[in-house]
Structures are given as structure tokens and as C-alpha cells.
Design an enzyme around this catalytic site. Structure first.
Site, PDB file in Angstrom:
ATOM      1  N   TYR A  85       0.851  -1.195   0.000  1.00  0.00           N
ATOM      2  CA  TYR A  85       0.000   0.000   0.000  1.00  0.00           C
ATOM      3  C   TYR A  85       0.881   1.236   0.000  1.00  0.00           C
ATOM      4  O   TYR A  85       1.841   1.322   0.760  1.00  0.00           O
ATOM      5  CB  TYR A  85      -0.904   0.021   1.237  1.00  0.00           C
ATOM      6  CG  TYR A  85      -2.338  -0.220   0.851  1.00  0.00           C
ATOM      7  CD1 TYR A  85      -2.964   0.601  -0.083  1.00  0.00           C
ATOM      8  CD2 TYR A  85      -3.066  -1.279   1.391  1.00  0.00           C
ATOM      9  CE1 TYR A  85      -4.271   0.364  -0.475  1.00  0.00           C
ATOM     10  CE2 TYR A  85      -4.368  -1.511   1.008  1.00  0.00           C
ATOM     11  CZ  TYR A  85      -4.971  -0.688   0.072  1.00  0.00           C
ATOM     12  OH  TYR A  85      -6.251  -0.913  -0.322  1.00  0.00           O
ATOM     13  N   GLU A 129      -0.542   4.796  -0.502  1.00  0.00           N
ATOM     14  CA  GLU A 129      -1.364   5.993  -0.743  1.00  0.00           C
ATOM     15  C   GLU A 129      -0.519   7.238  -0.499  1.00  0.00           C
ATOM     16  O   GLU A 129       0.204   7.325   0.488  1.00  0.00           O
ATOM     17  CB  GLU A 129      -2.595   5.980   0.172  1.00  0.00           C
ATOM     18  CG  GLU A 129      -3.630   4.986  -0.334  1.00  0.00           C
ATOM     19  CD  GLU A 129      -4.817   4.822   0.595  1.00  0.00           C
ATOM     20  OE1 GLU A 129      -4.756   5.312   1.729  1.00  0.00           O
ATOM     21  OE2 GLU A 129      -5.800   4.195   0.171  1.00  0.00           O
ATOM     22  N   ASP A 178      -5.841  13.435 -25.418  1.00  0.00           N
ATOM     23  CA  ASP A 178      -5.817  12.025 -25.016  1.00  0.00           C
ATOM     24  C   ASP A 178      -5.056  11.263 -26.095  1.00  0.00           C
ATOM     25  O   ASP A 178      -5.566  11.070 -27.200  1.00  0.00           O
ATOM     26  CB  ASP A 178      -7.275  11.548 -24.896  1.00  0.00           C
ATOM     27  CG  ASP A 178      -7.387  10.089 -24.506  1.00  0.00           C
ATOM     28  OD1 ASP A 178      -6.390   9.359 -24.633  1.00  0.00           O
ATOM     29  OD2 ASP A 178      -8.493   9.680 -24.095  1.00  0.00           O
ATOM     30  N   THR A 224      -2.989   5.942 -22.020  1.00  0.00           N
ATOM     31  CA  THR A 224      -2.827   4.613 -21.437  1.00  0.00           C
ATOM     32  C   THR A 224      -1.414   4.150 -21.782  1.00  0.00           C
ATOM     33  O   THR A 224      -0.710   4.784 -22.574  1.00  0.00           O
ATOM     34  CB  THR A 224      -3.864   3.619 -22.002  1.00  0.00           C
ATOM     35  OG1 THR A 224      -3.818   3.657 -23.427  1.00  0.00           O
ATOM     36  CG2 THR A 224      -5.259   3.969 -21.528  1.00  0.00           C
ATOM     37  N   LYS A 250      -1.280   0.373 -25.284  1.00  0.00           N
ATOM     38  CA  LYS A 250      -1.640   0.279 -26.713  1.00  0.00           C
ATOM     39  C   LYS A 250      -0.348   0.344 -27.547  1.00  0.00           C
ATOM     40  O   LYS A 250       0.457  -0.571 -27.430  1.00  0.00           O
ATOM     41  CB  LYS A 250      -2.638   1.388 -27.058  1.00  0.00           C
ATOM     42  CG  LYS A 250      -3.957   1.253 -26.255  1.00  0.00           C
ATOM     43  CD  LYS A 250      -4.991   2.250 -26.697  1.00  0.00           C
ATOM     44  CE  LYS A 250      -6.313   2.040 -25.986  1.00  0.00           C
ATOM     45  NZ  LYS A 250      -6.423   2.773 -24.714  1.00  0.00           N
ATOM     46  N   ARG A 268      -1.225  -2.702 -18.581  1.00  0.00           N
ATOM     47  CA  ARG A 268      -2.552  -2.067 -18.673  1.00  0.00           C
ATOM     48  C   ARG A 268      -2.632  -0.982 -17.610  1.00  0.00           C
ATOM     49  O   ARG A 268      -2.685  -1.273 -16.406  1.00  0.00           O
ATOM     50  CB  ARG A 268      -3.617  -3.136 -18.445  1.00  0.00           C
ATOM     51  CG  ARG A 268      -5.022  -2.709 -18.763  1.00  0.00           C
ATOM     52  CD  ARG A 268      -5.871  -3.919 -19.067  1.00  0.00           C
ATOM     53  NE  ARG A 268      -5.490  -4.474 -20.355  1.00  0.00           N
ATOM     54  CZ  ARG A 268      -6.002  -4.083 -21.524  1.00  0.00           C
ATOM     55  NH1 ARG A 268      -6.936  -3.154 -21.567  1.00  0.00           N
ATOM     56  NH2 ARG A 268      -5.599  -4.624 -22.658  1.00  0.00           N
TER      57      ARG A 268
HETATM   58  N1  DSN Z   1     -11.233   0.487 -25.773  1.00  0.00           N
HETATM   59  C1  DSN Z   1     -10.173   1.234 -26.412  1.00  0.00           C
HETATM   60  C2  DSN Z   1     -10.151   1.022 -27.879  1.00  0.00           C
HETATM   61  O1  DSN Z   1     -10.327  -0.111 -28.292  1.00  0.00           O
HETATM   62  O2  DSN Z   1      -9.936   1.944 -28.643  1.00  0.00           O
HETATM   63  C3  DSN Z   1     -10.229   2.648 -26.075  1.00  0.00           C
HETATM   64  O3  DSN Z   1     -10.228   2.796 -24.711  1.00  0.00           O
END
Ligand code: DSN
Length: 420
Positions: free
Chosen positions: A51, A53, A197, A223, A226, A232
Site C-alpha cells: 500500500y 497511498e 488524449d 494509457t 496500446k 494495462r
Molecule cells: N477500448 C479502447 C479502444 O479499443 O480503442 C479505447 O479505450
């Protein structure tokens, strides 16, 4: 995974089955990728136990000396990689990262301009069922009906008309490059904050093969799993003047304890993204997407916006009298994984959709290049020409099997697991 196999064979078996599925199929979902083993190792480490925080040097719990180092390294690497003034690496996922920016900077009911989900935007950019659509007045902007590209003059006109407090740029299904400098000019013309984003294109931005929004936007969210090919998770970059507000809104505002094992994996991901190999990888993603979409066009498929500048492209199946849903289902049965996707101004519901979205990050991670993209385009063509013919699907699945065998995933992971 010897211990897991012994204690919980059911879950062990399912993980092994998923490893096989990932290895045996062609993964073309634009938002997915295969994290390297050093990332999986950090993610599966004892840091899951702690933990923490708060922030490095100012935690609510004792015993944080090691996780402090991990988080400091992750922050320093992200700042260096993207040239950001301030970074928060604690957001668990992309939507919560965006939520933090909304909550930190806006009042409930404020006007926000963002790309329409139906034209390629994201759920957290104003979908009525999402917090963003429920709490804020969303003014969506789309793409030009003819070119299917962003029309910056129209976005500027809408901004002047609606005077948003914040403008969001970024998309999850837009194949063309986005001009963040133009968005800055538009935001400045109405005194709006700019949130970009980059979840989809973060790897391209890190490698310098897509314009970076970091010099132009007050806030940049992303994120890490990707094109960036990490664990993730997500992170937020911002100008120094907003650092305190953003940090307070992440914790204690939106989250409790950070996931320190994931933050360690983010640090490893940022290190990987600084290597020359990563740059080469991102360039190959782009080359693959271009060749792939060109080949689909040669086969008679209409490519939305006439092609791609990024890692993804959209195929409009209207002239093939097929829905995105049926195409994606048939392809899945042949071992090719894509997702159905709305095309701009799609008359169909999102559950049916007129198109499919195809991305090249995952197949490029396997080492596939232009020649393989051409082959895959033809396999897709074979499936979609006769999607209900079981023998046809079996024949293509065999071709898929032959191709993926030449590009094994995680080298010998499955062989190793099966030996355990
Ligand atoms: N779910 C993602 C996508 O497939 O583009 C975006 O968050």
C-alpha cells in the site's frame, strides 16, 4: 507458473489457453498489443503487496522506501520520454485519467468540446452513459462528411459559438494525424483548456513519428498498453502550474492506493520506449498500416478517410453489403481478430456498425512486415468474400496458422509453460 498450476489448475489452464489464443491468431485490434516479458515480470512482482497511498516521500503508510524509488523512476522516465513538465503515473486506466482532468479543472455542468464517438472519439469524451456525458455539457465535433478528416475551421467555429471551458483532442478510431498545434490555436481563441488524449498514439508520439501534443496542451493523458506496449494502465502529463491540482485529484480525489506493481511495469515500459529499437518498431507499425490499408483498397474495400497516417485504419463494408459485426465474427472464426466499428455518420447502431477497425501494433510486435500485411489483407478478402462458408473459413484459418508459426509470440513461452 508452477505454483499456480499446482494450486489453481482451472485458472492456470485458462491463462495457458489465452497464451495459445494470442499465439495462434492474428491480433488486429488497434488498441491491443503484446507486452514484453520484462514488463510482465515487473507486473507480476511482489510490489502488488504494498500500500502506498500518497506520493514518493509523502505516503500514508510506512515501508515505502522501495516503491518510492520505483515511482520516482517511472515519473522521471515519462518526463524525459515525452518532455513533460509534470507526470502522474498513478491512474489505473484511461477513463479515470481523463476523469481526473475534468474533476480537477471544471465545474459540473461546464461546456466541453470533444470528438463525437460516432466519428472516432472515446467513451470518456462525452458519451451520455459515461461520467463525462452525465456531468458536463458536451458539444461534439465530427469529421468532414466528404474527406472524413478533422475540419479545423469547423471546430474553431463551434468553439466560438459554444465557448467551451475545455476542448479535448484525441481519438480511438481516427486514422489520420491530428494537428495539436491547430487545437491549441482554437483553444486560445476562446480561452479554453486543451486536454489531449494520446492513448492510441502514445507509442508513435514517444518515437517522434507523430506530432507531440505536450508543448501545446495543458493536459495530456494516455494509457500505457496500446502502441506504447506496456502494462494495462495510464498516466497524466501536465504543465507545472497544474501539478498540485492534478495530483490531489488522482489521490485522494479519484483513487486510493496506487498499483505499485503496475507503476513498476510502466517504468520499464518508458525505458523500453527510449530505445532505438522502439523507434524502429513504431516506424514499422506505420509502414505496415499503410501497406495493409493500400492492399485492402486494391481489393475493392473503401478505406475511411482514404487511408491512414497512424497505426490503424477503418474499412467501410457498405459496398460489400456486410455489417461490421458479421465481418468481425467471420474473421474471428478464421483466426483473425478485429473489432466492428462505426464509420463516420454511420446509419447503423454501434452494436452492428458498418465497418471494422484494423490496427498493426500487435502483428508488428511479432516481427511481421509489409509482405505479411499484404498476405493478411488477402486472407481478410478471402473470408469476407464468402463469410458463411465454413470450408472457406477453415482454409483461411490454416493459412493464419502457417503465418503465425513463423512469428512465434513470446518466443518459447508456450513451449516452456507446457513443459512445466
Ligand atoms: N477500448 C479502447 C479502444 O479499443 O480503442 C479505447 O479505450
Amino acid at each position: 507458473m508452477k505454483s499456480l498450476k499446482k494450486f489453481d489448475p482451472e485458472i492456470y489452464k485458462t491463462i495457458l489457453d489465452e497464451a495459445r489464443r494470442e499465439n495462434d491468431n492474428l491480433e488486429l485490434i488497434a488498441s491491443e498489443n503484446f507486452a514484453n516479458e520484462h514488463i510482465l515480470e515487473a507486473q507480476g512482482s511482489v510490489l502488488t503487496n504494498k500500500y502506498a497511498e500518497g506520493y514518493p516521500g509523502a505516503r500514508w503508510y510506512n515501508g515505502c522506501r522501495n516503491v518510492d524509488i520505483v515511482e520516482e523512476i517511472a515519473i522521471a522516465r515519462a518526463k524525459k520520454l515525452f518532455g513533460a513538465e509534470h507526470v502522474n503515473v498513478q491512474p489505473h486506466a484511461g477513463t479515470p485519467a481523463n476523469m481526473v482532468v475534468y474533476f480537477a479543472m471544471l465545474n459540473i455542468g461546464d461546456t466541453v468540446m470533444a470528438m463525437d464517438l460516432a466519428c472516432g472519439g472515446h467513451l470518456s469524451h462525452g458519451n451520455p452513459h459515461n461520467f463525462s456525458g452525465k456531468f458536463y455539457k458536451i458539444v461534439p465535433y465530427g469529421v468532414d462528411r466528404k474527406t472524413e478528416r478533422l475540419d479545423y475551421e469547423e471546430i474553431a467555429r463551434l468553439a466560438k459559438q459554444h465557448k467551451p471551458r475545455m476542448i479535448i483532442a484525441g481519438a480511438s478510431a481516427y486514422p489520420r494525424a491530428i494537428d495539436f498545434k491547430a487545437f491549441r490555436t482554437i483553444a486560445d481563441s476562446v480561452g479554453a483548456y486543451l486536454l489531449v488524449d494520446i492513448a492510441h498514439i502514445a507509442g508513435l508520439v514517444a518515437a517522434g513519428v507523430h506530432q507531440s501534443p505536450v508543448p501545446y496542451a495543458e493536459f495530456v493523458t494516455s494509457t500505457t498498453h496500446k502502441t506504447l506496449r506496456g502494462p494495462r494502465g495510464a498516466f497524466i502529463m501536465c504543465k507545472s502550474e497544474f501539478a498540485k491540482k492534478i495530483d490531489m485529484e488522482v489521490f485522494p480525489g479519484a483513487q486510493g492506493g496506487p498499483l505499485m506493481h503496475i507503476i513498476a511495469a510502466k517504468a520499464v515500459c518508458f525505458k523500453e520506449a527510449m530505445t532505438p529499437e522502439f523507434k524502429t518498431y513504431q516506424k514499422q507499425i506505420l509502414k505496415n498500416a499503410k501497406v495493409f490499408s493500400d492492399e485492402m483498397a486494391k481489393l475493392g474495400y473503401r478505406i475511411v478517410a482514404g487511408g491512414t497516417d497512424t497505426h490503424l485504419f477503418l474499412v467501410d463494408l457498405t459496398n460489400k453489403f456486410m455489417t461490421g459485426r458479421d465481418a468481425a465474427t467471420a474473421l474471428d472464426r478464421a483466426g483473425i481478430t478485429v473489432n466492428k466499428n462505426l464509420i463516420p455518420y454511420d446509419p447503423k447502431s454501434p452494436l452492428v456498425a458498418s465497418g471494422i477497425r484494423i490496427g498493426t501494433p500487435a502483428v508488428t510486435t511479432r516481427g511481421m512486415k509489409e509482405a505479411e500485411m499484404v498476405k493478411i489483407a488477402h486472407m481478410i478478402g478471402e473470408v469476407l468474400t464468402d463469410p458463411n462458408n465454413e470450408r472457406n473459413l477453415i482454409a483461411v484459418k490454416k493459412e493464419v496458422g502457417g503465418l503465425v508459426k513463423k512469428f512465434p509470440l513470446y518466443k518459447d513461452l508456450i513451449r516452456r509453460l507446457e513443459k512445466e
